[in-house]
Scaffold this active site. Structure first.
Site, PDB file in Angstrom:
ATOM      1  N   LYS A 275      39.908 -73.838  35.296  1.00 15.43           N
ATOM      2  CA  LYS A 275      39.982 -75.005  36.182  1.00 15.43           C
ATOM      3  C   LYS A 275      40.087 -74.512  37.616  1.00 15.43           C
ATOM      4  O   LYS A 275      41.131 -74.036  38.048  1.00 15.43           O
ATOM      5  CB  LYS A 275      41.175 -75.915  35.880  1.00 15.43           C
ATOM      6  CG  LYS A 275      40.984 -77.250  36.619  1.00 15.43           C
ATOM      7  CD  LYS A 275      42.238 -78.010  36.900  1.00 15.43           C
ATOM      8  CE  LYS A 275      43.010 -77.493  38.051  1.00 15.43           C
ATOM      9  NZ  LYS A 275      42.347 -77.618  39.356  1.00 15.43           N
TER      10      LYS A 275
ATOM     11  N   GLU B 288      50.828 -65.945  39.471  1.00 14.70           N
ATOM     12  CA  GLU B 288      50.624 -65.238  40.748  1.00 14.70           C
ATOM     13  C   GLU B 288      50.853 -66.262  41.846  1.00 14.70           C
ATOM     14  O   GLU B 288      50.030 -67.158  42.034  1.00 14.70           O
ATOM     15  CB  GLU B 288      49.188 -64.700  40.841  1.00 14.70           C
ATOM     16  CG  GLU B 288      48.802 -63.722  39.766  1.00 14.70           C
ATOM     17  CD  GLU B 288      49.329 -62.332  40.011  1.00 14.70           C
ATOM     18  OE1 GLU B 288      50.081 -62.120  40.982  1.00 14.70           O
ATOM     19  OE2 GLU B 288      48.999 -61.447  39.207  1.00 14.70           O
TER      20      GLU B 288
ATOM     21  N   CYS C 292      47.392 -64.484  49.981  1.00 12.37           N
ATOM     22  CA  CYS C 292      48.782 -64.543  49.511  1.00 12.37           C
ATOM     23  C   CYS C 292      49.620 -63.331  49.896  1.00 12.37           C
ATOM     24  O   CYS C 292      50.813 -63.445  50.100  1.00 12.37           O
ATOM     25  CB  CYS C 292      48.778 -64.689  48.004  1.00 12.37           C
ATOM     26  SG  CYS C 292      47.740 -63.453  47.213  1.00 12.37           S
TER      27      CYS C 292
ATOM     28  N   GLU D 125      56.112 -69.606  53.655  1.00 12.07           N
ATOM     29  CA  GLU D 125      54.731 -69.133  53.683  1.00 12.07           C
ATOM     30  C   GLU D 125      53.911 -70.111  54.522  1.00 12.07           C
ATOM     31  O   GLU D 125      53.916 -71.312  54.261  1.00 12.07           O
ATOM     32  CB  GLU D 125      54.186 -69.093  52.252  1.00 12.07           C
ATOM     33  CG  GLU D 125      52.778 -68.584  52.177  1.00 12.07           C
ATOM     34  CD  GLU D 125      52.230 -68.588  50.758  1.00 12.07           C
ATOM     35  OE1 GLU D 125      52.327 -69.621  50.078  1.00 12.07           O
ATOM     36  OE2 GLU D 125      51.704 -67.553  50.339  1.00 12.07           O
TER      37      GLU D 125
HETATM   38  P1  NAD Z   1      48.222 -75.016  44.424  1.00  9.23           P
HETATM   39  O1  NAD Z   1      49.383 -74.523  43.644  1.00  9.23           O
HETATM   40  O2  NAD Z   1      48.321 -76.304  45.092  1.00  9.23           O
HETATM   41  O3  NAD Z   1      46.948 -75.121  43.456  1.00  9.23           O
HETATM   42  C1  NAD Z   1      46.441 -74.022  42.729  1.00  9.23           C
HETATM   43  C2  NAD Z   1      45.681 -74.534  41.536  1.00  9.23           C
HETATM   44  O4  NAD Z   1      46.572 -75.119  40.602  1.00  9.23           O
HETATM   45  C3  NAD Z   1      44.665 -75.617  41.822  1.00  9.23           C
HETATM   46  O5  NAD Z   1      43.565 -75.442  40.950  1.00  9.23           O
HETATM   47  C4  NAD Z   1      45.424 -76.898  41.515  1.00  9.23           C
HETATM   48  O6  NAD Z   1      44.567 -77.968  41.196  1.00  9.23           O
HETATM   49  C5  NAD Z   1      46.246 -76.467  40.337  1.00  9.23           C
HETATM   50  N1  NAD Z   1      47.533 -77.117  40.164  1.00  9.23           N
HETATM   51  C6  NAD Z   1      48.374 -77.579  41.125  1.00  9.23           C
HETATM   52  N2  NAD Z   1      49.522 -78.031  40.561  1.00  9.23           N
HETATM   53  C7  NAD Z   1      49.402 -77.814  39.230  1.00  9.23           C
HETATM   54  C8  NAD Z   1      50.255 -78.043  38.121  1.00  9.23           C
HETATM   55  N3  NAD Z   1      51.471 -78.587  38.249  1.00  9.23           N
HETATM   56  N4  NAD Z   1      49.821 -77.705  36.880  1.00  9.23           N
HETATM   57  C9  NAD Z   1      48.616 -77.139  36.720  1.00  9.23           C
HETATM   58  N5  NAD Z   1      47.751 -76.906  37.725  1.00  9.23           N
HETATM   59  C10 NAD Z   1      48.140 -77.241  38.970  1.00  9.23           C
HETATM   60  O7  NAD Z   1      47.864 -73.818  45.414  1.00  9.23           O
HETATM   61  P2  NAD Z   1      46.695 -73.765  46.523  1.00  9.23           P
HETATM   62  O8  NAD Z   1      47.138 -74.570  47.675  1.00  9.23           O
HETATM   63  O9  NAD Z   1      45.374 -74.060  45.899  1.00  9.23           O
HETATM   64  O10 NAD Z   1      46.691 -72.215  46.887  1.00  9.23           O
HETATM   65  C11 NAD Z   1      47.489 -71.672  47.855  1.00  9.23           C
HETATM   66  C12 NAD Z   1      48.696 -71.005  47.236  1.00  9.23           C
HETATM   67  O11 NAD Z   1      48.282 -70.028  46.284  1.00  9.23           O
HETATM   68  C13 NAD Z   1      49.536 -70.259  48.247  1.00  9.23           C
HETATM   69  O12 NAD Z   1      50.901 -70.494  48.014  1.00  9.23           O
HETATM   70  C14 NAD Z   1      49.216 -68.798  47.953  1.00  9.23           C
HETATM   71  O13 NAD Z   1      50.185 -67.881  48.324  1.00  9.23           O
HETATM   72  C15 NAD Z   1      49.001 -68.814  46.495  1.00  9.23           C
HETATM   73  N6  NAD Z   1      48.185 -67.659  46.098  1.00  9.23           N
HETATM   74  C16 NAD Z   1      48.774 -66.655  45.386  1.00  9.23           C
HETATM   75  C17 NAD Z   1      48.043 -65.527  45.046  1.00  9.23           C
HETATM   76  C18 NAD Z   1      48.653 -64.415  44.255  1.00  9.23           C
HETATM   77  O14 NAD Z   1      47.924 -63.610  43.706  1.00  9.23           O
HETATM   78  N7  NAD Z   1      49.967 -64.312  44.156  1.00  9.23           N
HETATM   79  C19 NAD Z   1      46.710 -65.431  45.424  1.00  9.23           C
HETATM   80  C20 NAD Z   1      46.157 -66.465  46.159  1.00  9.23           C
HETATM   81  C21 NAD Z   1      46.897 -67.594  46.478  1.00  9.23           C
END
Ligand code: NAD
Length: 481
Positions: A181, A255, A289, A386
């Site tokens: 997804k 992650e 990230c 962040e």
């Molecule tokens: P987000 O958590 O809003 O969404 C990430 C994904 O999860 C999307 O596909 C979203 O639709 C889905 N999602 C959201 N809530 C969910 C839930 N409760 N259950 C299942 N799926 C859900 O994050 P974002 O805004 O898309 O990405 C930015 C964040 O990702 C930042 O905090 C960044 O640090 C983190 N990030 C971490 C890494 C890592 O490797 N640690 C890498 C890249 C980004």
């Protein structure tokens, strides 16, 4: 004028499948603020179909029953097909999230192909069974690695192609099947992935793609047909998924976010350090990230570093991400831009000194000026939360112990860097920082070594042999002889 990208079907069970409703999601360009494409929004019934296709593929001889060598051949064929489409995928990512195109060509075009090949090779050379002399009773135990099953892979928008592949490549190589997804902001490029899967004749159900937002993700994570969840995204969503998976006793790799530190030692070369920081702290317009966004500098050199970092940040080319010269593109969405601006305002309200930037770029596009806060207190909001944008905080320290304590005084522990003319001294500092990954005078992910976070940055590791092991279930078979 580049053509719109509109899709009418979902990739389920190895073919284009009509969605169960008329619901659609549109994608907006962060550069032009215009709609550039759309795709169907999956319903629960679509997720059910994707999961049941992935489960069926697990039981069939044309996937889970294959030898690792035969499966590796299919994974390499998939890599070849993806490679033919690497430029299309990279530019599709840039159009959706504003990633500077040269970065997209590497991270979103080339890297996913490299990862498939890396894991095909690794799975082929990793024995599935090992015999151990048992103890204390005489005998033998066969320790066997089996595919963990159906994987729900959930990706964020910042590096959609490569972060999906951190999950898909080891999962496929291990013999698992996947329901991906992507994020709603960056779903269009996953259609290129699907086209490559079709062209490579991957068996039906090995990869399925469902679309939509958090609600679709939640339904997928809790689905009874899923065996493992691999998630990259925010800490808030990661905590939610962790709770759900805890209740279900379902393994999860999480992650999550970061607020990493760059520890600049007193022997570092100012110019080389600041040049290095431009990528270690601002890659992908800061929407990465593991960025070292808290820059810890010796108090006696604080002025010189603030000046040099300010000069670096204000000279970075901001503009159209399709222009290869651009280093800072727009934020992915208006919401993300507003979030970054509100954190900048909060930093200002808490008395922070801004030496460059501090606002949006006038005109069309979700741009934020590269921004530097000087003399930041590590307890302030701008140093703790962040930001996920082009915003740096310079924090002065007294001695190396103080610098390490400041680096560790964070909810997160994902990345981090040290800058020094003495690599051994840098490695000594690296050993003391509470984090999952760390760079000495650089920060480059290594496909062959684990990546992930400690504390609120997550659970588990991706990449390397550890990343393959995360998709394998261990079974011990005790023999009397
Ligand atoms: P987000 O958590 O809003 O969404 C990430 C994904 O999860 C999307 O596909 C979203 O639709 C889905 N999602 C959201 N809530 C969910 C839930 N409760 N259950 C299942 N799926 C859900 O994050 P974002 O805004 O898309 O990405 C930015 C964040 O990702 C930042 O905090 C960044 O640090 C983190 N990030 C971490 C890494 C890592 O490797 N640690 C890498 C890249 C980004």
């Amino acid at each position: 004028m580049t053509a719109r990208i509109d899709h009418d079907a979902l990739f389920i069970d190895g073919k284009w499948t009509p969605p169960r409703t008329d619901g659609r999601t549109s994608v907006v360009s962060p550069l032009t603020e215009q709609e550039i494409g759309s795709f169907p929004t999956s319903t629960d019934a679509d997720v059910d179909a994707a999961v049941s296709s992935a489960r069926a593929a697990l039981r069939r001889d044309d996937w889970a029953g294959l030898t690792p060598e035969t499966r590796a051949r299919l994974v390499r064929r998939f890599a070849d097909e993806l490679e033919k489409r690497a430029e299309e995928r990279a530019t599709t990512v840039t159009r959706q999230n504003g990633m500077p195109v040269e970065l997209a060509r590497f991270a979103e075009g080339a890297a996913p192909v490299q990862l498939l090949r890396y894991y095909a090779d690794l799975a082929e050379s990793t024995p599935l069974e090992e015999r151990r002399a048992s103890q204390p009773m005489p005998g033998t135990t066969i320790v066997r690695r089996e595919p963990v099953g159906v994987v729900a892979a959930i990706a964020p928008w910042n590096f959609p192609a490569v972060l999906s592949m951190f999950k898909i490549a080891p999962a496929l190589a291990a013999g698992c099947t996947v329901v991906l997804k992507p994020s709603p902001e960056t779903t269009l490029d996953s259609y290129v992935l699907a086209e490559a899967a079709i062209a490579a004749e991957l068996p039906a159900g090995v990869i399925n793609i469902v679309t939509g937002g958090a609600d679709v993700g939640q339904y997928l994570v809790a689905h009874p047909g899923v065996d493992k969840v691999a998630f990259t995204g925010s800490t808030a969503a990661g905590r939610h998924i962790g709770r759900v998976c805890g209740e279900l006793l379902r393994p999860a790799t999480l992650e999550l976010g970061g607020k990493s530190a760059a520890l600049v030692l007193d022997d570092a070369d100012v110019e080389r350090t600041v040049t290095g920081l431009s990528t270690a702290s601002l890659l992908n317009s800061g929407q990465t990230c593991y960025m070292s966004t808290r820059i810890l500098v010796p108090r006696s050199q604080s002025r010189a570093y603030v000046d040099a970092i300010t000069a670096m940040a204000s000279s970075l080319p901001v503009g159209d991400p399709m222009d290869p010269a651009t280093f800072i593109g727009p934020m992915v969405s208006a919401a993300q831009r507003d979030r970054v601006l509100s954190l900048i305002d909060q930093g200002r309200a808490e008395g922070g000194t801004i030496t460059t930037g501090g606002g949006r770029v006038n005109g069309v596009g979700y741009f934020v000026q590269p921004t530097v806060f000087a003399d930041v207190d590590n307890a302030s909001t701008i140093a703790r939360q962040e930001v996920f944008g082009p915003v740096l905080s310079v924090i002065a320290y007294d001695d190396v112990d103080d610098a390490v304590a400041l680096a560790n005084d964070s909810e997160y522990g994902l990345g981090g860097t040290v800058w020094t003319s003495d690599e051994e001294r840098g490695i000594g500092v690296a050993r003391r920082v509470e984090t999952g990954s760390f760079g000495v005078n650089t920060f480059n992910l290594d496909w062959g070594s684990p990546f992930g976070g400690v504390k609120a940055s997550g659970l588990g590791r991706e990449l390397g042999p550890e990343g393959l092991a995360a998709y394998q279930q261990l079974k011990s078979i005790f023999l009397a002889s």
